[in-house]
Design a protein around this motif. Structure first.
Motif, PDB file in Angstrom:
ATOM      1  N   ASN A 103       0.803  -1.222   0.000  1.00 43.43           N
ATOM      2  CA  ASN A 103       0.000   0.000   0.000  1.00 43.43           C
ATOM      3  C   ASN A 103       0.842   1.281   0.000  1.00 43.43           C
ATOM      4  N   ILE A 104       1.872   1.274  -0.823  1.00 45.31           N
ATOM      5  CA  ILE A 104       2.685   2.487  -0.967  1.00 45.31           C
ATOM      6  C   ILE A 104       2.611   3.034  -2.384  1.00 45.31           C
ATOM      7  N   GLY A 105       1.664   2.531  -3.153  1.00 49.02           N
ATOM      8  CA  GLY A 105       1.484   3.064  -4.499  1.00 49.02           C
ATOM      9  C   GLY A 105       2.071   2.202  -5.587  1.00 49.02           C
ATOM     10  N   GLY A 106       2.409   0.973  -5.269  1.00 47.71           N
ATOM     11  CA  GLY A 106       2.962   0.083  -6.282  1.00 47.71           C
ATOM     12  C   GLY A 106       4.356  -0.378  -5.940  1.00 47.71           C
ATOM     13  N   TRP A 107       4.965  -1.054  -6.903  1.00 45.20           N
ATOM     14  CA  TRP A 107       6.331  -1.570  -6.738  1.00 45.20           C
ATOM     15  C   TRP A 107       7.301  -0.419  -6.516  1.00 45.20           C
ATOM     16  N   SER A 108       8.268  -0.612  -5.636  1.00 44.17           N
ATOM     17  CA  SER A 108       9.244   0.438  -5.358  1.00 44.17           C
ATOM     18  C   SER A 108      10.612  -0.168  -5.117  1.00 44.17           C
ATOM     19  N   TYR A 109      11.644   0.583  -5.492  1.00 44.35           N
ATOM     20  CA  TYR A 109      12.991   0.221  -5.067  1.00 44.35           C
ATOM     21  C   TYR A 109      13.059   0.246  -3.543  1.00 44.35           C
ATOM     22  N   ASP A 110      14.037  -0.453  -3.001  1.00 44.47           N
ATOM     23  CA  ASP A 110      14.248  -0.504  -1.560  1.00 44.47           C
ATOM     24  C   ASP A 110      14.845   0.817  -1.081  1.00 44.47           C
ATOM     25  N   TYR A 111      15.042   0.900   0.234  1.00 49.62           N
ATOM     26  CA  TYR A 111      15.504   2.137   0.861  1.00 49.62           C
ATOM     27  C   TYR A 111      16.446   1.777   2.002  1.00 49.62           C
ATOM     28  N   VAL A 112      17.186   2.741   2.504  1.00 47.72           N
ATOM     29  CA  VAL A 112      18.041   2.528   3.672  1.00 47.72           C
ATOM     30  C   VAL A 112      17.133   2.508   4.900  1.00 47.72           C
ATOM     31  N   HIS A 113      17.193   1.422   5.672  1.00 47.08           N
ATOM     32  CA  HIS A 113      16.237   1.181   6.750  1.00 47.08           C
ATOM     33  C   HIS A 113      16.650   1.866   8.051  1.00 47.08           C
ATOM     34  N   PHE A 114      15.684   1.922   8.991  1.00 48.38           N
ATOM     35  CA  PHE A 114      15.898   2.658  10.233  1.00 48.38           C
ATOM     36  C   PHE A 114      17.076   2.125  11.038  1.00 48.38           C
ATOM     37  N   ASP A 115      17.264   0.789  11.061  1.00 46.61           N
ATOM     38  CA  ASP A 115      18.374   0.269  11.853  1.00 46.61           C
ATOM     39  C   ASP A 115      19.711   0.619  11.212  1.00 46.61           C
ATOM     40  N   GLN A 116      19.770   0.731   9.899  1.00 38.84           N
ATOM     41  CA  GLN A 116      20.991   1.208   9.243  1.00 38.84           C
ATOM     42  C   GLN A 116      21.261   2.661   9.619  1.00 38.84           C
ATOM     43  N   ILE A 117      20.214   3.456   9.665  1.00 39.64           N
ATOM     44  CA  ILE A 117      20.365   4.863  10.049  1.00 39.64           C
ATOM     45  C   ILE A 117      20.818   4.966  11.500  1.00 39.64           C
ATOM     46  N   GLY A 118      20.243   4.115  12.365  1.00 38.90           N
ATOM     47  CA  GLY A 118      20.670   4.117  13.759  1.00 38.90           C
ATOM     48  C   GLY A 118      22.134   3.763  13.917  1.00 38.90           C
ATOM     49  N   TRP A 119      22.581   2.771  13.135  1.00 39.26           N
ATOM     50  CA  TRP A 119      24.000   2.390  13.144  1.00 39.26           C
ATOM     51  C   TRP A 119      24.882   3.569  12.720  1.00 39.26           C
TER      52      TRP A 119
END
Length: 363
Positions: A197-213
Motif C-alpha cells: 500500500n505504498i502506491g505500487g512496486w518500489s525500489y528498496d531504501y536505507v532502513h531505520f536500523d541502518q540509520i541508527g548504526w
C-alpha cells in the motif's frame, strides 16, 4: 518492473515519502527490531594518508557478464583508469553484474569475480555497496557478498544486526595515526521493498536500523574528535528521494549548482526513510555518492549538501548514453578540509575537475 515504468509511476505519485522517526532509529543502534546485537565494535578498515594524499576511485553499474563481448568495454575502462590514477582505494557502488534482465541466465559468481579481479590484480584495496541487480541471477545478495569478501584485497566486512549485507564504515587517519580525518560510510540500499500500500512496486531504501548504526558511529567519531563532527562521504547504489526533490524544489536555479550530466530523472524509492535528514542532523556527511542511473554523472549542491552520481563504468549489456564510460575520482589532502573530485573517462579525458565546496559558490 521496467525502469521507465517506475519513473512514470514515481512522477504520478510525487514521491510522497514516509518520514523516519529519528528517535526510534537512534534507539536501534545497540539492537535491531529483532533483538539482534548490532556490531559497533570496530571500523571495517582504517586507511592512512600517504604523502599527505589519499585517492578513491568509484566505479558503478558495470553490469558485467563473464565471456560476453559487450562487457569488454567495462573491463578495459576499469583497468585503464586504475593504471592511470593509481587509487589508494576503490569503491564499486553496485550492479556489479547483469544485463538488466533477471529472466536471463548468467554465471553470477564468475561475472562478479572477473570484473572485481581488476582491483585485486592491481593490488588495490576495494569494497562494494551492492546494487539492486546483484542478487537477481541465481545467487542471493547475501551469498554473492560472502563470495566478494573472499577475494584478494577486498576489505568489506559487513555489519551484523542491521538490514542488508554491504554496510561498512571506513576511516582515514593522519599518516602518523590518530583521530580520523574522514569517514566513508557504505550503505546497502537493497533491491525492492515488500511494503504494501505504498502506491505500487518500489525500489528498496536505507532502513531505520541502518540509520541508527550510522548515527551511533557519527556520534562516536564526533566525541573522539573533541566534539567536532568528523567529515564523511556516504556511498550507496540507489539515490535517496532528495535527488528528486533537489530538481523540483521550485527555486528555479538548480542548474547553477550542478556540474556534469543530467541525462535522466533520478530513480529513488517511493519511501523516504530519513537518511538525508539524519545526515543533516549529525552535520558530518558532506556528500552522498550513488550509481543506479546510468545517464547521470553530475555533482550538485542542495541544502548545503552535495548529491553526486558516479560515472557509468559498464559496457553495452544495459542502456547507457554517457560515452565513453569511466569512473569518478576523489582526492583528499591531509591538511585540508575540502576535497577534490573529477570524472576520468576511458581514453584519458578529465571532466568536472572540482573542489568541494569551493567550485559551487555563487559568483
Amino acid at each position: 518492473m521496467d525502469r521507465r515504468t517506475f519513473l512514470k509511476n514515481s512522477a504520478a505519485l510525487g514521491l510522497t515519502g514516509i518520514a523516519a522517526n529519528v528517535p526510534f532509529a537512534q534507539s536501534l543502534a545497540e539492537s535491531n527490531a529483532d533483538g539482534k546485537r548490532i556490531d559497533m565494535e570496530t571500523v571495517t578498515h582504517e586507511f592512512r594518508f600517504r604523502n599527505g594524499k589519499f585517492k578513491i576511485m568509484q566505479i558503478t553499474d558495470t553490469h558485467y557478464i563473464a565471456g560476453d563481448a559487450r562487457s569488454k568495454r567495462s573491463y578495459d575502462a576499469v583497468t585503464e583508469i586504475i593504471e592511470s590514477e593509481r587509487p589508494d582505494f576503490l569503491i564499486h557502488t553496485g550492479d556489479i553484474i547483469s544485463d538488466g534482465n533477471p529472466s536471463h541466465k548468467i554465471d553470477a559468481i564468475s561475472s562478479m569475480k572477473e570484473i572485481l579481479s581488476v582491483a585485486s590484480d592491481h593490488q588495490v584495496p576495494f569494497a562494494v555497496a551492492l546494487g539492486n541487480h546483484d542478487g537477481q541471477f541465481g545467487v542471493s545478495r547475501h551469498d554473492i557478498f560472502e563470495e566478494i569478501k573472499k577475494l584478494p584485497y577486498n576489505i568489506n566486512r559487513g555489519i551484523e544486526g542491521i538490514y542488508g549485507d554491504s554496510n561498512d564504515i571506513i576511516t582515514l587517519v593522519p599518516e602518523k595515526g590518530g583521530v580520523p580525518k574522514w569517514a566513508f560510510y557504505l550503505f546497502d540500499s537493497g533491491d525492492s521493498t515488500s511494503l504494501k500500500n505504498i502506491g505500487g512496486w518500489s525500489y528498496d531504501y536505507v532502513h531505520f536500523d541502518q540509520i541508527g548504526w550510522y548515527r551511533q558511529w557519527s556520534e562516536r567519531l564526533r566525541k573522539m574528535n573533541g566534539d567536532v563532527p568528523v567529515p564523511a562521504l556516504a556511498f550507496m547504489h540507489i539515490p535517496v528521494p532528495e535527488y528528486i526533490d533537489s530538481l523540483h524544489d521550485g527555486e528555479g536555479h538548480f542548474h547553477r549548482l550542478m556540474k556534469g550530466n543530467l541525462g535522466e530523472e533520478p530513480c529513488p524509492p517511493y519511501i523516504n526513510s530519513g537518511l538525508f535528514t539524519s545526515m543533516k542532523e549529525m552535520d558530518d556527511v558532506k556528500a552522498l555518492v550513488c550509481g543506479h542511473d546510468h545517464d547521470n554523472d553530475y555533482a550538485m549542491k542542495w541544502k548545503e549538501m552535495f548529491l553526486l552520481f558516479g560515472r557509468f563504468s559498464g559496457g553495452d549489456t544495459v542502456y547507457n548514453h554517457l560515452k565513453p564510460n569511466g569512473a569518478r575520482i576523489f582526492e583528499f589532502t591531509e591538511d585540508n578540509t575540502t576535497f577534490r573530485s573529477w570524472i576520468h573517462e576511458k581514453g584519458g579525458n578529465i571532466t568536472q575537475n572540482l573542489v568541494f565546496p569551493d567550485s559551487f559558490k555563487f559568483e
